[in-house]
Enzyme design. Structure first.
Site, PDB file in Angstrom:
ATOM      1  N   SER A  52       0.815  -1.213   0.000  1.00 58.03           N
ATOM      2  CA  SER A  52       0.000   0.000   0.000  1.00 58.03           C
ATOM      3  C   SER A  52       0.849   1.264   0.000  1.00 58.03           C
ATOM      4  O   SER A  52       0.386   2.329  -0.409  1.00 58.03           O
ATOM      5  CB  SER A  52      -0.917   0.004   1.220  1.00 58.03           C
ATOM      6  OG  SER A  52      -0.163  -0.072   2.420  1.00 58.03           O
ATOM      7  N   HIS A  53       2.100   1.160   0.477  1.00 61.39           N
ATOM      8  CA  HIS A  53       2.977   2.326   0.526  1.00 61.39           C
ATOM      9  C   HIS A  53       4.145   2.201  -0.455  1.00 61.39           C
ATOM     10  O   HIS A  53       5.095   2.978  -0.392  1.00 61.39           O
ATOM     11  CB  HIS A  53       3.526   2.514   1.942  1.00 61.39           C
ATOM     12  CG  HIS A  53       2.500   2.975   2.920  1.00 61.39           C
ATOM     13  ND1 HIS A  53       1.483   2.156   3.367  1.00 61.39           N
ATOM     14  CD2 HIS A  53       2.318   4.166   3.531  1.00 61.39           C
ATOM     15  CE1 HIS A  53       0.737   2.822   4.226  1.00 61.39           C
ATOM     16  NE2 HIS A  53       1.213   4.038   4.344  1.00 61.39           N
ATOM     17  N   GLU A 193      -4.394   0.955   2.234  1.00 64.23           N
ATOM     18  CA  GLU A 193      -4.753  -0.455   2.045  1.00 64.23           C
ATOM     19  C   GLU A 193      -6.059  -0.574   1.263  1.00 64.23           C
ATOM     20  O   GLU A 193      -6.265  -1.525   0.503  1.00 64.23           O
ATOM     21  CB  GLU A 193      -4.882  -1.155   3.398  1.00 64.23           C
ATOM     22  CG  GLU A 193      -3.569  -1.354   4.135  1.00 64.23           C
ATOM     23  CD  GLU A 193      -2.690  -2.405   3.484  1.00 64.23           C
ATOM     24  OE1 GLU A 193      -3.185  -3.122   2.600  1.00 64.23           O
ATOM     25  OE2 GLU A 193      -1.506  -2.506   3.863  1.00 64.23           O
TER      26      GLU A 193
END
Length: 343
Positions: A52-53, A193
């Site tokens: 997600s990052h 997310e």
């Protein structure tokens, strides 16, 4: 689409992740120095399985640099208002180079004064907060990190978002081992997310987010379209979000979450959010048997069947991705290659 298997995936080595990230950023006008800083964070996120990052955020980073929401060429500015205080103005640029500039000064101040703080202002999404506090711990210092984000959590009893997902992270050095790192958002799950689930055509679990009408939803699009994030632990998560807000935004002089433009779209100017890090030298306080006492504490956790230390999954992911690489949606890979080609 509701199943991950319905989305074609491709595998990339960490070196390919690094190359693709750097090419995409520089193609959008980000200076090589700033691109290297952001790239290191993206690679670390992918290596630890925090997709997600990682590359999932990269198209947005690139779009914001291209339209000027983020100044990809600016150089952060460091000042020392007090012997134990370091302040870095990101100057509407990426958070990563601002933090990179501030960390050596933070290390020096903490080792001289015993405790020190780094305030980063006029900043942007800094990626995985644990990535930054881990670097502080690798310098032999205990670390706390606070980060605010655009508003997406409503206060208890309210319906309008006031706080961001506002993560807090902690790291402690360990003798002969990697630091222990704990990184968690004030919401049940990080908002990014939900973006990953949307990219992969997956529903989100009920309890992660509410739609714009305040109803629980499993649709990531409904969560992102005017919805709010559910605070972790109800009122306790909202309280934690407030604490983080005061450290990351108020004390740094950055935009409050309610005044920050979105990390997700091109509207508005720079978000100008903030990050705040505290570093403590444990040596003068913890005593000569500090390492043994820390090991004793952690052993009491891991010796219990089913229990694990925070960060153990990420450590396992690092070992796996070093050999096997990472899997991302093929459509994301194609999109990033198009960006890197200057289209």
């Amino acid at each position: 689409m509701s199943a991950a298997s319905s989305v074609p995936m491709v595998c990339l080595s960490l070196k390919e992740v690094e190359d693709l990230t750097f090419r995409a950023l520089t193609a959008c006008g980000v200076s090589p120095a700033n691109a290297l800083s952001v790239t290191a964070s993206v690679v670390a996120a992918e290596a630890e399985g925090v997709h997600s990052h990682g590359l999932a955020r990269l198209p947005t980073y690139c779009a914001h640099a291209k339209v000027g929401k983020i100044d990809g060429n600016t150089a952060p500015d460091l000042t020392r208002p007090r012997p134990a205080l370091v302040r870095v103005d990101a100057r509407d640029g990426f958070a990563h180079p601002a933090i990179d500039l501030g960390l050596p000064a933070l290390f020096e101040a903490a080792k001289t004064q015993g405790i020190a703080a780094l305030a980063v202002t006029n900043s942007y999404n800094c990626g995985v907060v644990g990535y930054h506090v881990e670097r502080i711990a690798r310098a032999g210092l205990m670390a706390l990190g606070f980060v605010n984000a655009p508003a997406s959590i409503a206060p208890v009893g309210g319906t309008k978002p006031v706080f961001g997902t506002n993560p807090v992270a902690f790291a402690v050095p360990r003798s002969g081992e990697d630091p222990l790192v704990l990184d968690q958002s004030s919401s049940v799950i990080a908002k990014s997310e939900i973006i990953v689930h949307q990219q992969r055509g997956q529903k989100i679990p009920l309890g992660w987010a509410l739609d714009r009408n305040g109803n629980p939803t499993d649709d990531p699009a409904a969560a992102l379209d005017g919805g709010t994030m559910v605070p972790s632990g109800g009122h306790k998560g909202a309280g934690l979000a407030l604490i983080v807000e005061l450290f990351a935004a108020w004390i740094t002089g950055a935009n409050l979450s309610i005044d920050a433009s979105s990390f997700a779209d091109n509207a508005g100017g720079s978000p100008r959010t903030g990050q705040f890090f505290i570093a403590v030298d444990p040596g003068p306080l913890a005593g000569p048997d500090a390492a043994a006492r820390l090991a004793h504490l952690f052993a009491a956790i891991v010796e219990q069947e089913g229990a694990r230390l925070p960060g153990s999954r990420r450590a396992a992911a690092r070992r796996q991705t070093a050999d096997a690489g990472v899997r991302i949606p093929a459509i994301l890979k194609d999109r990033l290659e198009t960006i890197a080609a200057g289209a």
